[in-house]
Design an enzyme around this catalytic site. Sequence first.
Site, PDB file in Angstrom:
ATOM      1  N   ASP A  57       0.805  -1.230   0.000  1.00  0.00           N
ATOM      2  CA  ASP A  57       0.000   0.000   0.000  1.00  0.00           C
ATOM      3  C   ASP A  57       0.835   1.276   0.000  1.00  0.00           C
ATOM      4  OD1 ASP A  57       0.697  -0.937   2.588  1.00  0.00           O
ATOM      5  OD2 ASP A  57      -0.812   0.311   3.541  1.00  0.00           O
ATOM      6  N   GLU A 115      -0.674  -2.143   5.185  1.00  0.00           N
ATOM      7  CA  GLU A 115       0.280  -2.082   6.305  1.00  0.00           C
ATOM      8  C   GLU A 115       0.169  -0.767   7.050  1.00  0.00           C
ATOM      9  OE1 GLU A 115       3.327  -1.435   8.945  1.00  0.00           O
ATOM     10  OE2 GLU A 115       3.200  -0.189   7.158  1.00  0.00           O
ATOM     11  N   HIS A 345       7.560   8.670   4.556  1.00  0.00           N
ATOM     12  CA  HIS A 345       6.308   9.433   4.679  1.00  0.00           C
ATOM     13  C   HIS A 345       6.472  10.910   4.354  1.00  0.00           C
ATOM     14  CE1 HIS A 345       4.034   6.279   7.332  1.00  0.00           C
ATOM     15  NE2 HIS A 345       4.870   5.708   6.489  1.00  0.00           N
TER      16      HIS A 345
END
Length: 378
Positions: A57, A115, A345
């Site tokens: 993902d 996840e 991220h």
Amino acid sequence: MHPELSNREERTSRIVAERLRALGLDEVKTGVGKYGVVALLKGSKPGPVVAVRADMDALPIQETIDVPYKSLTPGVKHACGHDVHTTVELGVAEVLSKMRDQIAGSIKFIFQPAEEGAPQGEEGGASLMIKEGALENPRPQAIFGLHTAAFEVGQIGYQSGPAMASSDKFTITIHGKKSHGAVPQGGIDAVVVAAECVTALQTIRSRRIDPLEPLVLTIGTINGGVRNNIIADEVKMEGTMRTLNEQVRARAKELMRQTLASVTSAYDAKFDLSFDDSNPVTYNDPRLVDETLPKIRHLVGDPNLLSLKPFMPAEDFSYYQKVIPGFFYFLGVGNKAKGLMPAWHTAEFDVDEESLVVGVKVMTNVLLDYLDHHAASR
Ligand SMILES: [Zn+2]
Ligand SMILES: [Zn+2]
């Protein structure tokens, strides 16, 4: 180029299953834990079963870098490198599918959705895949996984024992009683009680838990009240708790409840405390780590094998490790010379694609080494 959010990995999952079928794997099951794919490759010699897991993902982050493989989906980006993990695992399947005659045992390939956490109100990720049988028929006796990391391509990093933190999202609601802002004695001020709770909860870290045990307790949001001159009857807070030890984790939860009960009762207030979106500690089995390291050291060279301190972010690979021993290690994807120092991220996250080659080489060898080692000792 086609990142998909957690529990929405429809295209990724379909392509993974197509590739695995094209490689002639023995069983390719789709729809395990929503878009999860589980496949088995049987070697021609008898031996144990070992598993390897990749997550698929992406994150709701707008791509900002201009690379040939940049995201074509607005607002979605592979900012954690799960596309690297999936590509590496497909590469491993391809290599191993061509050398069955040398394989003693079977390899189970797990491609996992969600996840990063399923959307609100949905189940998903490793725990759902396990619930739907990913670790059964046959049950692997060990599992391996890898994750991108900011250090240099060519390097592998690892921890023995705790590798990544447990994470528990929590919600606290303080219930008081409304009253006129100038008549506090007629109400129970949820704002004042909440303020005391926030400070008291920090003493769990500072006064109640062994200082040598890592613990983070963060209140990230606080909301309450409706108007300047009304005593608030409700305050809602959300936060996250991280540890590197399951006993500390259980104890800290117990102490949160005790602290909230005591503080609220002093003011005749009430509270609710709930936990969700949890991950256990990612715990690398020290024996499995010990027997795997010589092979990795041989492949990457001693200076490129980095012993790391644990990280406080969490990883749902930890759920597999609650069932069978597992080893989750880190694949360097950075390259200072090319200006690549990827931070997870972030919108700028990028990897050196050479890491795909290193990833396939190391994981393929780790799996074969495990099977040879354990076939011999059966
Ligand atoms: Zn992530
Ligand atoms: Zn990740």
